[in-house]
Design a protein around this motif. Structure first.
Motif, PDB file in Angstrom:
ATOM      1  N   ARG A 267       0.985  -1.185   0.067  1.00 52.44           N
ATOM      2  CA  ARG A 267       0.042  -0.012  -0.081  1.00 52.44           C
ATOM      3  C   ARG A 267       0.985   1.196   0.197  1.00 52.44           C
ATOM      4  O   ARG A 267       1.882   1.135   0.602  1.00 52.44           O
ATOM      5  CB  ARG A 267      -1.050  -0.016   1.172  1.00 52.44           C
ATOM      6  N   ILE A 268       0.311   2.394  -0.569  1.00 54.66           N
ATOM      7  CA  ILE A 268       0.864   3.611  -0.232  1.00 54.66           C
ATOM      8  C   ILE A 268       1.046   4.251   0.954  1.00 54.66           C
ATOM      9  O   ILE A 268       0.029   4.165   1.656  1.00 54.66           O
ATOM     10  CB  ILE A 268       0.368   4.712  -1.451  1.00 54.66           C
ATOM     11  N   PRO A 269       2.157   4.547   1.425  1.00 52.48           N
ATOM     12  CA  PRO A 269       2.196   4.778   2.988  1.00 52.48           C
ATOM     13  C   PRO A 269       1.318   6.195   3.063  1.00 52.48           C
ATOM     14  O   PRO A 269       1.285   6.990   2.112  1.00 52.48           O
ATOM     15  CB  PRO A 269       3.583   5.434   3.186  1.00 52.48           C
ATOM     16  N   PRO A 270       0.512   6.259   3.923  1.00 51.19           N
ATOM     17  CA  PRO A 270      -0.701   7.473   4.118  1.00 51.19           C
ATOM     18  C   PRO A 270       0.213   8.939   3.909  1.00 51.19           C
ATOM     19  O   PRO A 270      -0.451   9.518   3.317  1.00 51.19           O
ATOM     20  CB  PRO A 270      -1.182   7.338   5.521  1.00 51.19           C
ATOM     21  N   GLU A 271       1.527   8.917   4.750  1.00 51.93           N
ATOM     22  CA  GLU A 271       2.029  10.170   4.347  1.00 51.93           C
ATOM     23  C   GLU A 271       2.263  10.567   2.942  1.00 51.93           C
ATOM     24  O   GLU A 271       2.610  11.513   2.758  1.00 51.93           O
ATOM     25  CB  GLU A 271       3.208  10.139   5.508  1.00 51.93           C
ATOM     26  N   ALA A 272       2.388   9.519   2.138  1.00 45.99           N
ATOM     27  CA  ALA A 272       2.867   9.782   0.851  1.00 45.99           C
ATOM     28  C   ALA A 272       1.517  10.221  -0.039  1.00 45.99           C
ATOM     29  O   ALA A 272       1.827  10.914  -1.294  1.00 45.99           O
ATOM     30  CB  ALA A 272       3.574   8.804   0.216  1.00 45.99           C
ATOM     31  N   MET A 273       0.485  10.011   0.490  1.00 46.79           N
ATOM     32  CA  MET A 273      -0.939  10.085  -0.290  1.00 46.79           C
ATOM     33  C   MET A 273      -1.177  11.445  -0.843  1.00 46.79           C
ATOM     34  O   MET A 273      -1.548  11.815  -1.895  1.00 46.79           O
ATOM     35  CB  MET A 273      -2.195   9.689   0.519  1.00 46.79           C
ATOM     36  N   ASP A 274      -0.856  12.479   0.006  1.00 48.32           N
ATOM     37  CA  ASP A 274      -0.941  13.938  -0.253  1.00 48.32           C
ATOM     38  C   ASP A 274      -0.091  14.365  -1.334  1.00 48.32           C
ATOM     39  O   ASP A 274      -0.353  15.428  -1.944  1.00 48.32           O
ATOM     40  CB  ASP A 274      -0.628  14.538   1.157  1.00 48.32           C
ATOM     41  N   LYS A 275       1.189  13.888  -1.269  1.00 41.60           N
ATOM     42  CA  LYS A 275       2.139  14.295  -2.188  1.00 41.60           C
ATOM     43  C   LYS A 275       2.079  13.496  -3.890  1.00 41.60           C
ATOM     44  O   LYS A 275       2.709  13.806  -4.608  1.00 41.60           O
ATOM     45  CB  LYS A 275       3.447  14.047  -1.581  1.00 41.60           C
ATOM     46  N   LEU A 276       1.177  12.371  -3.720  1.00 44.92           N
ATOM     47  CA  LEU A 276       1.182  11.430  -5.127  1.00 44.92           C
ATOM     48  C   LEU A 276       1.230  12.523  -6.038  1.00 44.92           C
ATOM     49  O   LEU A 276       1.728  12.283  -7.284  1.00 44.92           O
ATOM     50  CB  LEU A 276       0.115  10.877  -5.251  1.00 44.92           C
ATOM     51  N   PHE A 277       0.336  13.552  -6.290  1.00 47.90           N
ATOM     52  CA  PHE A 277       0.013  14.295  -7.448  1.00 47.90           C
ATOM     53  C   PHE A 277       0.825  15.375  -7.651  1.00 47.90           C
ATOM     54  O   PHE A 277       0.811  16.290  -8.455  1.00 47.90           O
ATOM     55  CB  PHE A 277      -1.435  14.718  -7.671  1.00 47.90           C
ATOM     56  N   GLU A 278       1.909  15.533  -6.823  1.00 49.33           N
ATOM     57  CA  GLU A 278       2.935  16.641  -7.071  1.00 49.33           C
ATOM     58  C   GLU A 278       3.970  16.457  -8.093  1.00 49.33           C
ATOM     59  O   GLU A 278       4.288  15.329  -7.986  1.00 49.33           O
ATOM     60  CB  GLU A 278       3.524  17.092  -5.725  1.00 49.33           C
ATOM     61  N   PRO A 279       4.357  17.577  -8.669  1.00 50.51           N
ATOM     62  CA  PRO A 279       5.416  17.211  -9.852  1.00 50.51           C
ATOM     63  C   PRO A 279       6.709  16.662  -8.982  1.00 50.51           C
ATOM     64  O   PRO A 279       7.110  17.012  -7.948  1.00 50.51           O
ATOM     65  CB  PRO A 279       5.846  18.323 -10.592  1.00 50.51           C
ATOM     66  N   PHE A 280       7.273  15.789  -9.573  1.00 50.38           N
ATOM     67  CA  PHE A 280       8.589  15.043  -8.942  1.00 50.38           C
ATOM     68  C   PHE A 280       8.607  14.268  -7.770  1.00 50.38           C
ATOM     69  O   PHE A 280       9.546  13.794  -7.333  1.00 50.38           O
ATOM     70  CB  PHE A 280       9.608  16.397  -9.000  1.00 50.38           C
ATOM     71  N   PHE A 281       7.113  13.728  -7.787  1.00 54.72           N
ATOM     72  CA  PHE A 281       7.207  12.858  -6.569  1.00 54.72           C
ATOM     73  C   PHE A 281       7.544  11.377  -7.231  1.00 54.72           C
ATOM     74  O   PHE A 281       6.877  10.913  -8.184  1.00 54.72           O
ATOM     75  CB  PHE A 281       5.583  13.129  -6.117  1.00 54.72           C
ATOM     76  N   ARG A 282       8.321  10.815  -6.531  1.00 55.29           N
ATOM     77  CA  ARG A 282       8.640   9.480  -6.824  1.00 55.29           C
ATOM     78  C   ARG A 282       8.577   8.417  -5.680  1.00 55.29           C
ATOM     79  O   ARG A 282       9.090   8.823  -4.681  1.00 55.29           O
ATOM     80  CB  ARG A 282      10.052   9.188  -7.515  1.00 55.29           C
ATOM     81  N   GLY A 283       7.942   7.307  -6.079  1.00 53.00           N
ATOM     82  CA  GLY A 283       8.011   6.593  -5.114  1.00 53.00           C
ATOM     83  C   GLY A 283       8.996   5.524  -4.967  1.00 53.00           C
ATOM     84  O   GLY A 283      10.049   5.745  -5.641  1.00 53.00           O
TER      85      GLY A 283
END
Lengths: 342, 225
Positions: A267-283
């Motif tokens: 699962r995507i860590p909850p703290e990363a959920m907010d940033k998913l759609f920001e540019p240059f966000f990489r999992g």
């Protein structure tokens, strides 16, 4: 003190203030209330007071007397001065922050312009490379040469994709928004199917389950929606569990198009959920699989430009990206125009 | 951008061939003239206005940098005069507006034929060989002191202009217009007023000028008149 003119009891600023503000008020208004005034103490130091004044008048309206009551207010004045000082400090701090923000904003804009120019200028040499590889492909003899040329072509395509992403970012950020054209192009379902076919080719051995029911025309830029699916599906293939299928669903229902891509895996860590759609966000992914981190950002910008939305949900069982948009432009709240992403 | 007449809340009354313009001083607005101007209405065309930043003027037209000297106020006076096509008018300036009139005289030749300066002072701060009436320190103290009375301005109005509970209609009028001044502007205007020095401009006054002084004027003493 008795018998001395009032003004002599006041400090110089008090006198000026009395003459310029309070005397006219008494004459016009008949009274004043809760005014700060400074009296002169015996040693010449000011004594802070709060004063109320009233002018009494006879039946003709002529002034007969002026009464002023002074109340000592040293602590109150001190308190007020502290308030003033803190207000002043807060104002200065806010101004400084604002200025800094402005500067940052200008810098960011400059950087984005740079990205746009660079991205644009990279396209031409890349087109030359691509043309060269195509010509070589027609004349190569050995199998080894053919493999090398094929690899070059794949690389050129990958680079072109990256440049397109960067340009989309720059366009989105520079206020123009991602351009969408609502035209009766290729039917949406066919475009979506084509995207799935391409990605299947790129990811052999992965199962992609497709369920498409786009049974009415959708007023959209179908190539942009295809780009969105490509980004979402590519994302699911990169980050999802390799042993489980990726699901692609699309259907029109109640005046809306719903397109979703889901995969199993971490699962995507909850703290990363907010940033998913920001540019240059990489999992987390293998470096070789990493893009620029623009895929989801661009997908969300395409959603916005269509008056729709893209949302992500992630549970230990499934991660799902769902795009919804109204089928007809008229039923949208937003106009079709470019959407400012800032 | 609103016109000059709206910007400066210009009010024209009276019936006369000649115009008389009344310019209010520091600390109030055209209401200052409410017991004076009507007396001239039978014989003069009276022109009242608020300096930008004061009273019913357009506060959005106020710009701290532009109004950092009296020259800008004089420009406004000339603009009003042009708007009303004033010629050979009488200019009545109280307190700081006396010097505004002196400057306007130069800026708009022919506009004013006579000056009446009430409680005028070309310079408030003492200088070598000159008595303005105040030391530089006292003026600084004044500017500081003004802040003490601006505490109550948080609700956009000073406590001193709060309504008269017995006569709400009066309160309404007064809170809306009487001596209304934004605290920041009031302070800036105080600085402009009390640090002004127009002594050398006086030489340019070539029209008949009546100087009225109050015998116990603490701001403009008889000596400076």
């Amino acid at each position: 003190m008795l018998g001395r003119p009032l003004l002599e009891l006041l400090t110089v600023p008090g006198r000026i203030y009395y003459e310029t503000h309070l005397a006219p008020l008494l004459r016009m208004h008949g009274f004043f209330s809760e005014v700060a005034l400074d009296l002169l103490e015996g040693d010449g130091e000011p004594l802070h007071t709060i004063a109320n004044g009233k002018e009494t008048r006879d039946s003709e309206g002529r002034p007969t007397s002026i009464r002023i009551a002074f109340v000592k207010s040293i602590d109150r004045r001190r308190y007020e001065q502290e308030l003033l000082r803190s207000r002043e400090m807060a104002r200065a701090a806010a101004e400084a922050t604002e200025e800094k923000l402005q500067r940052e904003h200008q810098m960011a804009e400059l950087r984005e312009q740079f990205i746009a120019v660079l991205g644009h200028d990279l396209r031409n040499p890349l087109a030359a490379l691509s043309a060269g590889a195509r010509i070589l492909d027609r004349t190569v003899q050995s199998e080894k040469e053919r493999q090398i040329v094929a690899m070059m072509q794949t690389t050129v395509m990958r680079m072109a994709g990256l440049i397109d992403d960067v340009l989309d970012l720059a366009r989105g950020r520079l206020g123009g928004g991602i351009a969408v054209e609502h035209k009766a192009g290729k039917p949406l379902e066919a475009v979506l199917t084509q995207v799935v076919v391409e990605l299947r080719l790129a990811s052999p051995g992965r199962e992609i389950v497709v369920d498409l029911h786009v049974d009415r025309p959708v007023d959209c830029d179908s190539s942009r929606i295809g780009q969105m699916l490509s980004n979402l599906l590519g994302n699911a293939l990169t980050h999802g569990s390799a042993s489980k299928p990726v699901m692609v669903r699309a259907e029109t229902r109640d005046e809306a198009l719903e397109l979703s891509v889901s995969n199993a895996g971490e699962r995507i860590p909850p703290e990363a959920m907010d940033k998913l759609f920001e540019p240059f966000f990489r999992g987390k992914a293998r470096a070789s699989r990493q893009g620029l981190g623009l895929g989801l950002y661009i997908a969300s910008q395409i959603a916005k430009a269509h008056g729709g939305e893209l949302v992500a949900t992630s549970t230990p069982e499934e991660t799902r990206f769902t795009f919804t948009m109204p089928v007809q432009a008229e039923s949208r709240d937003q106009t079709d125009g470019p959407v400012d992403s800032t | 951008m609103p016109g000059v007449l709206e910007r400066n809340n210009v009010k024209v009354r009276g019936a006369g061939e000649q115009s008389m313009m009344f310019a209010h001083g520091y600390g109030c607005d055209q209401n200052m003239w409410r017991f004076v101007a009507p007396a001239f209405e039978p014989d003069f065309n009276t022109v009242l206005f608020d300096h930008v930043g004061a009273g019913g003027s357009d506060l959005s037209a106020y710009n701290k940098r532009k109004y950092s000297n009296l020259s800008a106020c004089a420009d406004d006076v000339v603009e009003i005069g042009r708007g009303l096509e004033l010629h050979d008018a009488v200019f009545v300036g109280h307190s700081v507006s006396a010097m505004v009139g002196v400057l306007a005289l130069q800026k708009g030749p022919g506009m004013f034929g006579k000056l009446i300066l009430v409680g005028a002072s070309a310079r408030y701060i003492d200088d070598e060989g000159y008595v303005g009436g105040f030391s530089a320190k006292q003026i600084e103290e004044l500017l500081e002191f003004l802040e003490a009375n601006h505490m109550g301005w948080s609700a956009q109005m000073a406590p001193l202009i709060m309504g008269n509970p017995d006569r709400p209609e009066l309160a309404e009028e007064l809170t809306n217009s009487f001596c209304r001044t934004d605290p920041d502007i009031a302070k800036a205007f105080a600085r402009v007023t009390f640090t002004s020095d127009n002594r050398k401009d006086l030489a340019g006054v070539t029209v008949p000028t009546l100087i009225l002084q109050c015998s116990e004027d603490i701001i403009a003493s008889e000596a400076v008149g």
